[in-house]
Motif scaffolding. Structure first.
Motif, PDB file in Angstrom:
ATOM      1  N   ARG A  32       0.985  -1.258   0.044  1.00 41.01           N
ATOM      2  CA  ARG A  32       0.183  -0.165   0.002  1.00 41.01           C
ATOM      3  C   ARG A  32       0.860   1.195  -0.021  1.00 41.01           C
ATOM      4  NH1 ARG A  32      -5.256  -0.584   2.543  1.00 41.01           N
ATOM      5  NH2 ARG A  32      -5.506   1.289   1.335  1.00 41.01           N
ATOM      6  N   ALA A  35       2.542   1.730  -3.471  1.00 39.90           N
ATOM      7  CA  ALA A  35       1.674   2.308  -4.267  1.00 39.90           C
ATOM      8  C   ALA A  35       1.180   3.948  -4.266  1.00 39.90           C
ATOM      9  CB  ALA A  35       0.268   1.661  -4.211  1.00 39.90           C
ATOM     10  N   ILE A  36       1.088   4.289  -2.938  1.00 34.70           N
ATOM     11  CA  ILE A  36       0.850   5.873  -2.726  1.00 34.70           C
ATOM     12  C   ILE A  36       2.050   6.601  -3.034  1.00 34.70           C
ATOM     13  CG2 ILE A  36       0.433   7.353  -0.655  1.00 34.70           C
ATOM     14  CD1 ILE A  36      -1.173   5.107   0.672  1.00 34.70           C
ATOM     15  N   ARG A  39       2.848   7.079  -6.852  1.00 35.96           N
ATOM     16  CA  ARG A  39       2.142   8.213  -7.197  1.00 35.96           C
ATOM     17  C   ARG A  39       2.950   9.841  -7.489  1.00 35.96           C
ATOM     18  NH1 ARG A  39      -3.884   7.856  -7.208  1.00 35.96           N
ATOM     19  NH2 ARG A  39      -3.791  10.091  -7.072  1.00 35.96           N
ATOM     20  N   ALA A  88      -3.272  12.325  -4.256  1.00 38.20           N
ATOM     21  CA  ALA A  88      -3.235  11.064  -3.423  1.00 38.20           C
ATOM     22  C   ALA A  88      -4.103  10.941  -2.380  1.00 38.20           C
ATOM     23  CB  ALA A  88      -1.611  10.873  -3.251  1.00 38.20           C
ATOM     24  N   ARG A  89      -4.923  12.157  -1.924  1.00 37.81           N
ATOM     25  CA  ARG A  89      -5.779  12.106  -0.771  1.00 37.81           C
ATOM     26  C   ARG A  89      -6.622  10.586  -0.671  1.00 37.81           C
ATOM     27  NH1 ARG A  89      -9.364  16.835   1.657  1.00 37.81           N
ATOM     28  NH2 ARG A  89     -10.444  15.385   3.377  1.00 37.81           N
ATOM     29  N   ALA A  90      -7.097  10.335  -1.700  1.00 39.35           N
ATOM     30  CA  ALA A  90      -8.107   9.045  -1.475  1.00 39.35           C
ATOM     31  C   ALA A  90      -7.116   8.023  -0.915  1.00 39.35           C
ATOM     32  CB  ALA A  90      -8.953   8.798  -2.825  1.00 39.35           C
ATOM     33  N   ASP A  91      -6.109   7.794  -1.870  1.00 37.34           N
ATOM     34  CA  ASP A  91      -5.275   6.562  -1.313  1.00 37.34           C
ATOM     35  C   ASP A  91      -4.676   6.795  -0.050  1.00 37.34           C
ATOM     36  OD1 ASP A  91      -5.535   5.416  -3.786  1.00 37.34           O
ATOM     37  OD2 ASP A  91      -3.664   6.254  -4.597  1.00 37.34           O
ATOM     38  N   ILE A  92      -4.300   7.770   0.341  1.00 38.42           N
ATOM     39  CA  ILE A  92      -3.919   8.212   1.857  1.00 38.42           C
ATOM     40  C   ILE A  92      -4.976   7.705   2.750  1.00 38.42           C
ATOM     41  CG2 ILE A  92      -3.009   9.682   3.526  1.00 38.42           C
ATOM     42  CD1 ILE A  92      -1.195  10.763   1.371  1.00 38.42           C
ATOM     43  N   GLU A  93      -6.199   8.137   2.483  1.00 42.69           N
ATOM     44  CA  GLU A  93      -7.616   7.969   3.450  1.00 42.69           C
ATOM     45  C   GLU A  93      -7.773   6.595   3.726  1.00 42.69           C
ATOM     46  OE1 GLU A  93     -10.448  10.633   1.765  1.00 42.69           O
ATOM     47  OE2 GLU A  93     -10.110  12.005   3.647  1.00 42.69           O
ATOM     48  N   GLU A  94      -7.408   5.602   2.473  1.00 40.65           N
ATOM     49  CA  GLU A  94      -7.807   4.303   2.701  1.00 40.65           C
ATOM     50  C   GLU A  94      -7.057   3.799   3.438  1.00 40.65           C
ATOM     51  OE1 GLU A  94      -8.021   2.066  -0.890  1.00 40.65           O
ATOM     52  OE2 GLU A  94      -8.751   3.616  -2.081  1.00 40.65           O
TER      53      GLU A  94
END
Length: 134
Positions: A32, A35-36, A39, A88-94
């Protein structure tokens, strides 16, 4: 992005990082994190983040750092990355919403017959032979 929003997202995600580590999910977390940070199109950022992760995994195993240290470091790393890469906000929030939970299956075992059965039921005789004939 507003500073307050960056800190809120980063703090929540850092707690998710700690959750992964405390549940023994470092390999899933590496995937994870990679992947973040990929980006950002900067391989050095990804390498640095993975190095921090690997160092923390080892330090936690040796009880050399606390969970607070882990969350503080990841809050800073993720906040800096998020400010530079708001997409990248959505990926970090996940990270905070999909922290894995570890399950344990509890079963039962019944042993019937002769011999010693360690850790469960035993039905029958147990003979212990010693060298001195007692």
């Amino acid at each position: 992005m507003y500073e307050e929003a960056v800190m809120a997202v980063s703090t929540g995600a850092a707690s998710g990082v700690l959750s992964y580590l405390l549940q023994g999910q470092a390999d899933a977390l590496r995937t994870r994190i990679s992947a973040i940070f990929r980006r950002g199109d900067n391989p050095q950022e990804e390498t640095a983040a993975l190095q921090v992760l690997n160092e923390q995994v080892a330090a936690l195993a040796r009880h050399e750092i606390t969970g607070r240290t882990v969350t503080d470091v990841w809050t800073e790393l993720l906040a800096a990355f998020l400010q530079a890469h708001p997409d990248a906000r959505a990926d970090i929030e996940e990270l905070k919403t999909t922290a894995p939970t570890k399950t344990v299956n509890i079963g039962s075992q019944h042993n019937h017959g002769s011999g010693a059965f360690i850790g469960s039921d035993h039905y029958g005789d147990i003979n212990i032979n010693t060298r001195d004939g007692r």
